[in-house]
Enzyme design. Structure first.
Site, PDB file in Angstrom:
ATOM      1  CD  GLU A 120      -2.993  -1.210   2.159  1.00 11.57           C
ATOM      2  OE1 GLU A 120      -4.120  -1.609   1.882  1.00 11.57           O
ATOM      3  OE2 GLU A 120      -2.646  -0.909   3.311  1.00 11.57           O
ATOM      4  CB  CYS A 133       3.095   7.450   3.121  1.00 10.21           C
ATOM      5  SG  CYS A 133       3.528   6.251   4.371  1.00 10.21           S
ATOM      6  CB  CYS A 140       6.660  -5.031   8.730  1.00 10.54           C
ATOM      7  SG  CYS A 140       7.947  -4.173   9.649  1.00 10.54           S
ATOM      8  CB  CYS A 144       5.706  -2.436  16.317  1.00 12.12           C
ATOM      9  SG  CYS A 144       7.403  -2.133  15.787  1.00 12.12           S
ATOM     10  CB  CYS A 147       2.490  -1.512  13.796  1.00  9.42           C
ATOM     11  SG  CYS A 147       2.558  -1.179  12.029  1.00  9.42           S
ATOM     12  CB  SER A 237      10.148   6.332   9.373  1.00  5.90           C
ATOM     13  OG  SER A 237       9.755   6.056  10.692  1.00  5.90           O
ATOM     14  CG  LEU A 260      11.830   7.260  21.264  1.00  2.80           C
ATOM     15  CD1 LEU A 260      13.199   6.677  20.959  1.00  2.80           C
ATOM     16  CD2 LEU A 260      11.973   8.651  21.888  1.00  2.80           C
ATOM     17  CG  HIS A 261       6.449   4.425  19.057  1.00  2.00           C
ATOM     18  ND1 HIS A 261       5.906   5.560  18.519  1.00  2.00           N
ATOM     19  CD2 HIS A 261       6.747   3.631  17.989  1.00  2.00           C
ATOM     20  CE1 HIS A 261       5.862   5.457  17.192  1.00  2.00           C
ATOM     21  NE2 HIS A 261       6.377   4.297  16.854  1.00  2.00           N
ATOM     22  CB  CYS A 379       0.661   6.106  11.263  1.00  2.00           C
ATOM     23  SG  CYS A 379       1.108   7.744  10.787  1.00  2.00           S
TER      24      CYS A 379
HETATM   25  N1  SAH Z   1       9.372   0.378  10.187  1.00  2.00           N
HETATM   26  C1  SAH Z   1       9.563   1.799  10.076  1.00  2.00           C
HETATM   27  C2  SAH Z   1       8.680   2.420   9.029  1.00  2.00           C
HETATM   28  C3  SAH Z   1       7.202   2.399   9.351  1.00  2.00           C
HETATM   29  S1  SAH Z   1       6.749   4.010   9.706  1.00  2.00           S
HETATM   30  C4  SAH Z   1       9.384   2.434  11.414  1.00  2.00           C
HETATM   31  O1  SAH Z   1       9.008   1.748  12.358  1.00  2.00           O
HETATM   32  O2  SAH Z   1       9.675   3.606  11.568  1.00  2.00           O
HETATM   33  C5  SAH Z   1       5.163   3.874  10.307  1.00  2.00           C
HETATM   34  C6  SAH Z   1       4.982   4.773  11.525  1.00  2.00           C
HETATM   35  O3  SAH Z   1       3.651   4.640  12.017  1.00  2.00           O
HETATM   36  C7  SAH Z   1       5.900   4.347  12.630  1.00  2.00           C
HETATM   37  O4  SAH Z   1       6.307   5.434  13.405  1.00  2.00           O
HETATM   38  C8  SAH Z   1       4.975   3.465  13.424  1.00  2.00           C
HETATM   39  O5  SAH Z   1       5.467   3.274  14.695  1.00  2.00           O
HETATM   40  C9  SAH Z   1       3.693   4.248  13.372  1.00  2.00           C
HETATM   41  N2  SAH Z   1       2.511   3.433  13.665  1.00  2.00           N
HETATM   42  C10 SAH Z   1       2.381   2.113  13.505  1.00  2.00           C
HETATM   43  N3  SAH Z   1       1.156   1.710  13.868  1.00  2.00           N
HETATM   44  C11 SAH Z   1       0.487   2.806  14.256  1.00  2.00           C
HETATM   45  C12 SAH Z   1      -0.842   3.036  14.703  1.00  2.00           C
HETATM   46  N4  SAH Z   1      -1.718   2.041  14.786  1.00  2.00           N
HETATM   47  N5  SAH Z   1      -1.193   4.287  14.982  1.00  2.00           N
HETATM   48  C13 SAH Z   1      -0.329   5.315  14.842  1.00  2.00           C
HETATM   49  N6  SAH Z   1       0.943   5.155  14.411  1.00  2.00           N
HETATM   50  C14 SAH Z   1       1.352   3.911  14.121  1.00  2.00           C
END
Ligand code: SAH
Length: 398
Positions: A120, A133, A140, A144, A147, A237, A260-261, A379
């Site tokens: 996508e 994007c 992946c 996480c 995600c 990212s 980071l999160h 995201c």
């Molecule tokens: N693998 C890379 C690229 C993906 S970027 C990375 O982790 O940076 C996608 C972004 O969206 C990342 O910052 C991810 O943590 C964030 N993300 C993933 N799931 C999400 C969700 N359900 N709500 C908001 N942000 C989310």
């Protein structure tokens, strides 16, 4: 050479030439030179012919060799005999009420694939910019916990060509090549702004697990004689693949974003399991040393707001402390829900409080407005149809 074989045309894809050989769309300059050599173009002409093809493919968005007025008829015929300018197929397009567009892009099947891989790709128009994007992998491997993409099992790296082709498809679809018309049903950046002005590698996949292809794609996207995106507007990212962070700066020169999160290893270990391998300290050290980072080229730290998990004022203060010494901006992302997600988005007051603390410490801390939520384009909501179909088939057979 790694070229996409000409795909079958879908009913949704724009009418293209009858498919010939492998497509040159998404090719690097080296790929084009190799293709030209392969069809007998003499060595002394390669540079000039490569530059011509480059211009037609990336500057003009040509969809057929016939358009290439400054290329001899003979060479055009020869190119058409061996190659095509076919795009990967747009298997589905969804347009959100806010103008965000999500495309399901299906690539031609590669070695051993029964069916073309799908990713996508999301286009987010704003008044002064248009952000694309892109995905770097099918699925992946990171898992996480918040995600959606991480729940998809099918994974492979995209080729350089497949990454670049996403930008070409996007510009086709929003009429962003000379001579194309903008779609009537879309919100687009204001007159005078480029429709695709920014690219973020924030779609499916972990870009730094596909380093070489991402680096080469950045160089095609940023080439001033083609798609011409400024490297300051290309952001990669990562969840924190530390050994590749330095090379991303020195070899690709792209902007860096870190997912980071969490501000404690214990929590980050569960949200972003890669943290067990590269914990916060080593990750932040790599950021401190990121080549090219400065106050004018800040590193973005993404922080997803999860209700009751990582959203306390104490965590906001700790975030400020951790980022000391790093030219940073902080992007707070309201959690975007997906079916079966084990988290909720923080309450608005909580997000504001968090944002105020970070802001008062001197950081820009925009809260990212969720875009395209109605079409699961926000995201972390991306998950390609291949997988959804497989899941549906599994459910049906249970
Ligand atoms: N693998 C890379 C690229 C993906 S970027 C990375 O982790 O940076 C996608 C972004 O969206 C990342 O910052 C991810 O943590 C964030 N993300 C993933 N799931 C999400 C969700 N359900 N709500 C908001 N942000 C989310």
């Amino acid at each position: 050479m790694d070229l996409i074989a000409a795909p079958a045309l879908s009913t949704l894809a724009p009418p293209l030439q009858a498919a010939g050989g492998p497509s040159l769309v998404g090719a690097t300059r080296a790929d084009l030179a190799e293709a030209l050599t392969g069809i007998g173009v003499p060595a002394r002409e390669i540079r000039m012919r490569t530059a011509q093809l480059w211009h037609w493919i990336y500057f003009r968005g040509a969809t057929s060799f016939d358009e290439m007025a400054n290329v001899s008829k003979y060479l055009r015929a020869k190119l058409a005999e061996h190659f095509s300018l076919a795009r990967p197929e747009v298997a589905a397009e969804q347009i959100s009420a806010d103008g965000t567009r999500k495309w399901l892009i299906r690539f031609a099947p590669r070695d051993g694939e029964a069916k073309g891989a799908e990713v996508e790709c999301v286009y987010i128009p704003e008044s002064d910019r248009g952000t694309l994007c892109v995905s770097s992998q099918v699925g992946c491997t990171l898992t996480c916990s918040f995600c959606h993409t991480g729940t998809q099992h099918l994974v492979r790296n995209l080729t350089t060509q497949e990454i670049v082709a996403q930008a070409v498809v996007a510009r086709d679809r929003i009429g962003d090549f000379p001579g194309l018309k903008a779609p009537e049903n879309g919100l687009l950046p204001a007159e005078g702004s480029r429709f695709v002005s920014n690219i973020v590698f924030m779609g499916m996949g972990e870009p730094l697990y596909n380093f070489d292809h991402v680096r080469d794609a950045v160089s095609v996207l940023a080439d001033g004689e083609g798609l011409s995106l400024s490297k300051r507007r290309i952001t990669v990212s990562t969840a924190g693949v530390v050994p590749q962070i330095g090379p991303l700066g020195s070899e690709a020169g792209a902007m860096l974003a870190i997912s980071l999160h969490a501000v404690r290893d214990e929590l980050r270990d569960t949200l972003v399991p890669l943290n067990r391998k590269y914990p916060l300290k080593v990750l932040l050290d790599a950021c401190k040393n990121y080549p090219g980072a400065s106050n004018a080229r800040r590193i973005t730290f993404e922080y997803v707001m999860l209700k009751g998990i990582n959203d306390s004022p104490a965590e906001a203060r700790e975030l400020v402390r951790l980022l000391k010494g790093i030219p940073a901006k902080i992007n707070l992302i309201p959690f975007n829900p997906w079916p079966g997600a084990p988290y909720e988005c923080s309450d608005w007051e909580r997000i504001e409080k968090f944002s105020d603390i970070v802001f008062n410490a001197g950081y820009a801390s925009p809260v990212r407005t969720p875009r395209g939520r109605d079409i699961l384009a926000a995201c972390g909501q991306l998950k390609s149809e291949t997988e959804k179909l497989r899941a549906r088939a599994r459910l049906a057979s249970d």
